[in-house]
Write an enzyme that holds these catalytic residues in place. Structure first.
Site, PDB file in Angstrom:
ATOM      1  N   ASP A  29      33.659  -7.089  23.170  1.00 33.80           N
ATOM      2  CA  ASP A  29      32.454  -6.478  22.602  1.00 33.80           C
ATOM      3  C   ASP A  29      32.660  -4.967  22.561  1.00 33.80           C
ATOM      4  O   ASP A  29      33.640  -4.455  23.094  1.00 33.80           O
ATOM      5  CB  ASP A  29      31.219  -6.829  23.442  1.00 33.80           C
ATOM      6  N   ASP A  31      31.059  -1.247  23.411  1.00 37.93           N
ATOM      7  CA  ASP A  31      30.034  -0.482  24.112  1.00 37.93           C
ATOM      8  C   ASP A  31      30.021   0.929  23.554  1.00 37.93           C
ATOM      9  O   ASP A  31      31.055   1.597  23.476  1.00 37.93           O
ATOM     10  CB  ASP A  31      30.339  -0.445  25.614  1.00 37.93           C
ATOM     11  N   ASP A 108      33.622   2.592  36.658  1.00 35.84           N
ATOM     12  CA  ASP A 108      34.357   2.033  37.802  1.00 35.84           C
ATOM     13  C   ASP A 108      35.841   2.437  37.807  1.00 35.84           C
ATOM     14  O   ASP A 108      36.280   3.203  38.663  1.00 35.84           O
ATOM     15  CB  ASP A 108      34.162   0.513  37.918  1.00 35.84           C
TER      16      ASP A 108
HETATM   17  P1  ATP Z   1      34.852  -6.630  29.275  1.00 36.40           P
HETATM   18  O1  ATP Z   1      33.675  -6.379  28.385  1.00 36.40           O
HETATM   19  O2  ATP Z   1      36.142  -6.793  28.580  1.00 36.40           O
HETATM   20  O3  ATP Z   1      34.603  -7.675  30.289  1.00 36.40           O
HETATM   21  P2  ATP Z   1      34.276  -3.955  30.129  1.00 36.40           P
HETATM   22  O4  ATP Z   1      35.096  -2.966  30.870  1.00 36.40           O
HETATM   23  O5  ATP Z   1      33.818  -3.591  28.775  1.00 36.40           O
HETATM   24  O6  ATP Z   1      35.075  -5.317  30.143  1.00 36.40           O
HETATM   25  P3  ATP Z   1      31.500  -4.233  30.693  1.00 36.40           P
HETATM   26  O7  ATP Z   1      30.835  -5.034  31.761  1.00 36.40           O
HETATM   27  O8  ATP Z   1      31.269  -4.586  29.289  1.00 36.40           O
HETATM   28  O9  ATP Z   1      33.044  -4.298  31.034  1.00 36.40           O
HETATM   29  O10 ATP Z   1      31.104  -2.723  30.960  1.00 36.40           O
HETATM   30  C1  ATP Z   1      31.393  -1.665  30.056  1.00 36.40           C
HETATM   31  C2  ATP Z   1      31.764  -0.404  30.816  1.00 36.40           C
HETATM   32  O11 ATP Z   1      30.682  -0.003  31.664  1.00 36.40           O
HETATM   33  C3  ATP Z   1      32.937  -0.570  31.750  1.00 36.40           C
HETATM   34  O12 ATP Z   1      34.165  -0.419  31.110  1.00 36.40           O
HETATM   35  C4  ATP Z   1      32.682   0.505  32.783  1.00 36.40           C
HETATM   36  O13 ATP Z   1      33.062   1.761  32.294  1.00 36.40           O
HETATM   37  C5  ATP Z   1      31.174   0.483  32.905  1.00 36.40           C
HETATM   38  N1  ATP Z   1      30.733  -0.438  33.971  1.00 36.40           N
HETATM   39  C6  ATP Z   1      30.342  -1.714  33.843  1.00 36.40           C
HETATM   40  N2  ATP Z   1      30.013  -2.270  35.008  1.00 36.40           N
HETATM   41  C7  ATP Z   1      30.190  -1.319  35.931  1.00 36.40           C
HETATM   42  C8  ATP Z   1      30.011  -1.249  37.333  1.00 36.40           C
HETATM   43  N3  ATP Z   1      29.595  -2.319  38.020  1.00 36.40           N
HETATM   44  N4  ATP Z   1      30.285  -0.099  37.954  1.00 36.40           N
HETATM   45  C9  ATP Z   1      30.703   0.984  37.252  1.00 36.40           C
HETATM   46  N5  ATP Z   1      30.901   0.977  35.948  1.00 36.40           N
HETATM   47  C10 ATP Z   1      30.650  -0.127  35.270  1.00 36.40           C
HETATM   48 MG    MG Z   2      32.481  -4.676  27.483  1.00 35.46          MG
END
Ligand code: ATP
Ligand code: MG
Length: 411
Positions: A29, A31, A108
């Protein structure tokens, strides 16, 4: 993003999509992050809804797609009434808006803190994320122990990303996970359920399982399962779960669907068996022992990860079907095959047969029965002939008696 820019705001892609695009992978997805606050975002887009309490976000709808648009968050240290920590240092609410320079510190991992700027098509990197990305390294921004305390779910995210991307977890983070694994228990069970699904329905369930166990995280998510893994059955380690995870990964690789309840039924199968056998040993009726064991194991599990009601019901159905596969004669098989969970139940039977928990011949019988014609099915379900059970003689003598009676009346 161009719409936001046109209205005078900054807009960046951030997080998983930038990380995945840099690896040449298709992101799950997108963001978007902006300096417009949620209300301002809502004014820019007609199809926009604001969601979330812990983090206030805008969801912009494009047809069936939803793009998550977040506002830059303020610095982690700036605590005030909009940012709330609990007494273990966990962030409960985090609605302080800030600048991109502040936003980066609350992300994170460094590889998740890369911002793609549409203004000049550059990647903005404040934390050495590009270097870590090249090295395939998951490194928390800041002090690992503190960051895991703020949000223990980051430990699960470390494992999920390590497996999915083939990255390694930085030794400092590894050490912190070993120390802090237990903190996961303080996370609301509904959030842990969501994370568990992401972990195990990702297509890398087996590897994820092994890594979670390595870091002592699995036992927090599925304590009863972890315990059951330590007990060998007839000298065999518990293979059913491993096989279930493997099958699930293969299905995803083949583009097939996997269901959460099937995998969860496999996770908790052994704990139910162990519990039921204890009850039977104490004199309980087999059927009831299994019912009670299932209830107990499920109510224990939901203390760790929530299980939506339709999921736990489906798990029980899969379990309840298992003894029913033993009835091969008469009309029972033709009724069983119309059960809405028949296919899942049968797949589970195969799993048991493959791992020494059921007779392989029984699973083969059901495989044949499903594809057989009606005539063949009738033949398959005919009880074996037993010469001692022949009844025609009794029938004849009955008739003779009837005749006798009639004759008596006539006379
Ligand atoms: P994917 O969507 O592929 O599972 P992602 O890294 O995009 O991985 P998301 O949960 O969509 O994960 O979150 C988007 C972004 O928001 C992350 O890349 C990170 O920068 C931030 N983020 C999400 N969850 C957390 C958290 N628990 N603590 C700190 N930052 C976070
Ligand atoms: Mg994501």
């Amino acid at each position: 993003m161009y719409r936001l820019q046109k209205e005078g705001f900054d807009a960046y892609l951030v997080g998983g999509c930038v990380r995945d695009l840099l690896l040449g992978r298709e992101p799950k997805d997108f963001d978007v992050v902006t300096n417009a606050d949620p209300e301002q975002v809502r004014k820019v887009f007609r199809n926009c809804r604001l969601i979330g309490r812990r983090f206030r976000l805008a969801h912009v709808h494009f047809g069936r797609e939803i793009i998550e648009v977040a506002t830059f968050r303020g610095a982690g240290e700036a605590q005030n009434d909009k940012q709330v920590l609990n007494n273990e240092g966990r962030l409960l609410r985090d609605n302080v808006y800030g600048t991109i320079e502040e936003d980066v510190w609350r992300r994170d991992f460094t590889v998740n803190a890369l911002y793609y700027n549409i203004k000049d098509f550059s990647v903005v990197d404040y934390v050495g994320g590009m270097a870590d990305h090249k090295a395939g390294m998951l490194r928390l921004i800041g002090n690992p122990d503190m960051r895991f305390r703020e949000d223990p779910v980051r430990m699960l995210r470390a494992v999920r990303f390590a497996v999915k991307l083939g990255f390694s977890i930085h030794p400092d983070c590894e050490k912190a996970i070993h120390n802090d694994a237990e903190l996961l228990a303080s996370i609301p069970s509904a959030r842990l359920y969501d994370e568990a699904l992401k972990l195990f329905l990702s297509g890398y369930a087996l590897q994820t399982f092994e890594m979670l166990r390595h870091y002592g995280l699995f036992q927090v998510l599925f304590p009863a399962t972890e315990k059951s893994l330590a007990i060998e059955s007839n000298g065999f380690p518990r293979l059913l779960l491993i096989k279930a995870l493997e099958n699930s990964d293969n299905r995803i690789a083949e583009g097939k669907t996997v269901t959460a309840y099937f995998l969860l039924a496999a996770f908790l199968w052994e704990p139910v068996q162990i519990r039921a056998k204890q009850k039977i040993a104490k004199g309980a009726v087999e059927y009831l022992a299994y019912q009670e064991a299932a209830s107990e194991v499920i109510s224990r599990q939901i203390e760790s990860t929530a299980l939506p009601r339709h999921i736990s019901m489906a798990m029980r159905e899969v379990w309840n079907l298992q003894p029913k596969f033993n009835a091969r004669f008469g009309s029972k098989p033709s009724r069983l095959i119309t059960h809405p969970r028949f296919r899942a139940g049968y797949d589970f039977l195969v799993l048991r047969a493959e791992t020494g928990g059921a007779d392989p011949e029984l699973a083969e019988w059901w495989a044949k029965y499903q594809v057989a014609s009606e005539t063949e099915q009738r033949k398959m379900t005919q009880p074996p002939r037993n010469p001692a059970n022949k009844k025609p003689r009794r029938k004849r003598s009955y008739r003779k008696n009837v005749q006798d009676t009639v004759m008596e009346k006539e006379s």
